[in-house]
Enzyme design. Sequence first.
Site, PDB file in Angstrom:
ATOM      1  N   SER A  27       0.866  -1.185   0.000  1.00  0.00           N
ATOM      2  CA  SER A  27       0.000   0.000   0.000  1.00  0.00           C
ATOM      3  C   SER A  27       0.897   1.228   0.000  1.00  0.00           C
ATOM      4  CB  SER A  27      -0.884   0.001   1.247  1.00  0.00           C
ATOM      5  OG  SER A  27      -1.367   1.328   1.466  1.00  0.00           O
TER       6      SER A  27
ATOM      7  N   HIS B  21      -1.154  -1.886  -3.861  1.00  0.00           N
ATOM      8  CA  HIS B  21      -2.497  -1.705  -3.294  1.00  0.00           C
ATOM      9  C   HIS B  21      -2.756  -0.200  -3.242  1.00  0.00           C
ATOM     10  CE1 HIS B  21      -5.742  -2.715  -0.287  1.00  0.00           C
ATOM     11  NE2 HIS B  21      -5.438  -1.509   0.153  1.00  0.00           N
TER      12      HIS B  21
ATOM     13  N   ASP C 258      -5.079   2.865  -2.200  1.00  0.00           N
ATOM     14  CA  ASP C 258      -6.150   3.266  -1.291  1.00  0.00           C
ATOM     15  C   ASP C 258      -6.793   4.572  -1.747  1.00  0.00           C
ATOM     16  OD1 ASP C 258      -6.128   1.235   0.843  1.00  0.00           O
ATOM     17  OD2 ASP C 258      -4.043   1.892   1.093  1.00  0.00           O
TER      18      ASP C 258
ATOM     19  N   MET D 119      -9.656   7.286  -1.263  1.00  0.00           N
ATOM     20  CA  MET D 119     -10.554   7.770  -0.203  1.00  0.00           C
ATOM     21  C   MET D 119     -11.217   9.073  -0.650  1.00  0.00           C
ATOM     22  SD  MET D 119      -8.220   7.101   3.140  1.00  0.00           S
ATOM     23  CE  MET D 119      -7.191   5.642   3.293  1.00  0.00           C
TER      24      MET D 119
ATOM     25  N   HIS E   8      -8.403  -0.253  -3.873  1.00  0.00           N
ATOM     26  CA  HIS E   8      -9.270  -0.406  -2.698  1.00  0.00           C
ATOM     27  C   HIS E   8     -10.045   0.907  -2.562  1.00  0.00           C
ATOM     28  CE1 HIS E   8      -9.450  -0.739   1.996  1.00  0.00           C
ATOM     29  NE2 HIS E   8     -10.637  -0.866   1.425  1.00  0.00           N
TER      30      HIS E   8
ATOM     31  N   MET F 297     -12.359   3.240  -0.928  1.00  0.00           N
ATOM     32  CA  MET F 297     -13.079   3.633   0.289  1.00  0.00           C
ATOM     33  C   MET F 297     -13.867   4.884  -0.042  1.00  0.00           C
ATOM     34  SD  MET F 297      -9.917   2.805   2.810  1.00  0.00           S
ATOM     35  CE  MET F 297      -8.803   2.694   1.431  1.00  0.00           C
TER      36      MET F 297
ATOM     37  N   MET G 203     -10.886  -5.943   6.622  1.00  0.00           N
ATOM     38  CA  MET G 203     -10.141  -4.848   7.257  1.00  0.00           C
ATOM     39  C   MET G 203      -9.882  -5.188   8.713  1.00  0.00           C
ATOM     40  SD  MET G 203     -10.214  -1.706   5.137  1.00  0.00           S
ATOM     41  CE  MET G 203      -8.880  -1.419   6.177  1.00  0.00           C
TER      42      MET G 203
ATOM     43  N   ASP H  38      -6.230  -6.364   5.288  1.00  0.00           N
ATOM     44  CA  ASP H  38      -5.750  -4.986   5.156  1.00  0.00           C
ATOM     45  C   ASP H  38      -5.815  -4.274   6.504  1.00  0.00           C
ATOM     46  OD1 ASP H  38      -4.992  -2.501   4.272  1.00  0.00           O
ATOM     47  OD2 ASP H  38      -6.782  -2.134   3.053  1.00  0.00           O
TER      48      ASP H  38
HETATM   49  C1  DX5 Z   1      -6.335   1.894   5.501  1.00  0.00           C
HETATM   50  C2  DX5 Z   1      -5.906   1.334   4.183  1.00  0.00           C
HETATM   51  C3  DX5 Z   1      -4.740   0.431   4.256  1.00  0.00           C
HETATM   52  C4  DX5 Z   1      -3.490   1.049   4.824  1.00  0.00           C
HETATM   53  C5  DX5 Z   1      -2.775  -0.031   5.554  1.00  0.00           C
HETATM   54  O1  DX5 Z   1      -7.594   2.491   5.357  1.00  0.00           O
HETATM   55  O2  DX5 Z   1      -6.974   0.616   3.589  1.00  0.00           O
HETATM   56  O3  DX5 Z   1      -4.478  -0.156   3.003  1.00  0.00           O
HETATM   57  O4  DX5 Z   1      -2.629   1.590   3.881  1.00  0.00           O
HETATM   58  O5  DX5 Z   1      -1.731   0.555   6.248  1.00  0.00           O
HETATM   59  P1  DX5 Z   1      -1.045  -0.194   7.443  1.00  0.00           P
HETATM   60  O6  DX5 Z   1      -0.360  -1.395   6.854  1.00  0.00           O
HETATM   61  O7  DX5 Z   1      -0.093   0.812   7.971  1.00  0.00           O
HETATM   62  O8  DX5 Z   1      -2.108  -0.565   8.417  1.00  0.00           O
HETATM   63 ZN    ZN Z   2      -6.404  -0.504   1.767  1.00  0.00          ZN
END
Ligand code: DX5
Ligand code: ZN
Length: 335
Positions: A21, A46, A48, A50, A79, A81, A150, A189
């Site tokens: 990520s 990966h 993320d 948002m 991913h 969100m 998650m 995740d």
């Molecule tokens: C959080 C993300 C994750 C995040 C994980 O909302 O979906 O993918 O980057 O980071 P770590 O490994 O630091 O928990």
């Molecule tokens: Zn993620």
Amino acid sequence: MRRTPPSHDVPSTARARVAASILDADLGNLAHAVRRAEREGADRIHLDVMDGHFVPNLTFGAKTIKALRKRTRLPFDAHLMISNPGRHMADFLDAGCDSVTIHAEIEEDIEPTLRQIRAAGRAAGLCVKPKTPLTALEPYRELIDIVMVMTVEPGFGGQAFMADVAKAKLLQAREYLAHKLHGGEIHVDGGINRETAELVGGLGVDILVVGSALWQKDRNMAREIRLIRALADEGYQFGLNAGVPPIPRDKMVTFATLRRPQARTLREEVEAAGIPVLLFRSREDPAEMDDEIRRWDLLIPASAETAAKARFDKRRAALAKGKAPDVPTSTAARA
Ligand code: DX5
Ligand code: ZN
């Protein structure tokens, strides 16, 4: 410090895979981040996304992903969100995401979006937040290739891993992929690092999403990735697999050795069930033998062997007897 050679051309013998990520990488230089993750041996990127609405944070969108697509050969797992993935899905697909995972908690219609992802030939995923039960996936069973669990509240990197959530969900999540003979994946995740990898590996996870653990200053990222993969595989071997080492994902096995027409028939049937097949001239027959008479090996991924046997053992035996390939009844009924 010693550099690790590029690892993308070396097939990994691991079962577990690491998706890096980039949330905690230097967001001012994401091109560098994805190239570095590739060089250091990550299996995937990966991404993320948002929207400041579904989660209290904003990151990047399809345009950034599209720009990054040119910078690495690694597969992209998006991913999302975001509250309205349907509205932007065409852009995410166009950006070159290999898989797109949306959240089960959103209010808009989930089914058409999953269908859209699959129609584009990409893997479709559904993700559940820590408090969302797996039963939220129930209506979409046949439409998902990925279940993402998650183990932190989504929104930020660097949070503490929720072991209870992992234990309650990861193993059971596999049940929602029962329709996939090959290629279904459980992703975990949140909070994955060298302390937690063994536990989730022992719960059968396929993809470990790793964020902050990779981007710490002065850390050897390549070593961290190898360590996390190895710990996950140890967890799998001694947790779920009765001490037997896991089957590497790239390993192929010979499923049948047949004359060409029969081999082609079986290949078609096995592939229709979702298991990829390779056909090679069998080494059991002499090299100079005519292609029409000689036998061919059907190779399938070792990880799908049990499923293939359960489904095609009889068919394989019938075809091996050299009967002219006829259409099996199930296919005939559909035709
Ligand atoms: C959080 C993300 C994750 C995040 C994980 O909302 O979906 O993918 O980057 O980071 P770590 O490994 O630091 O928990
Ligand atoms: Zn993620």
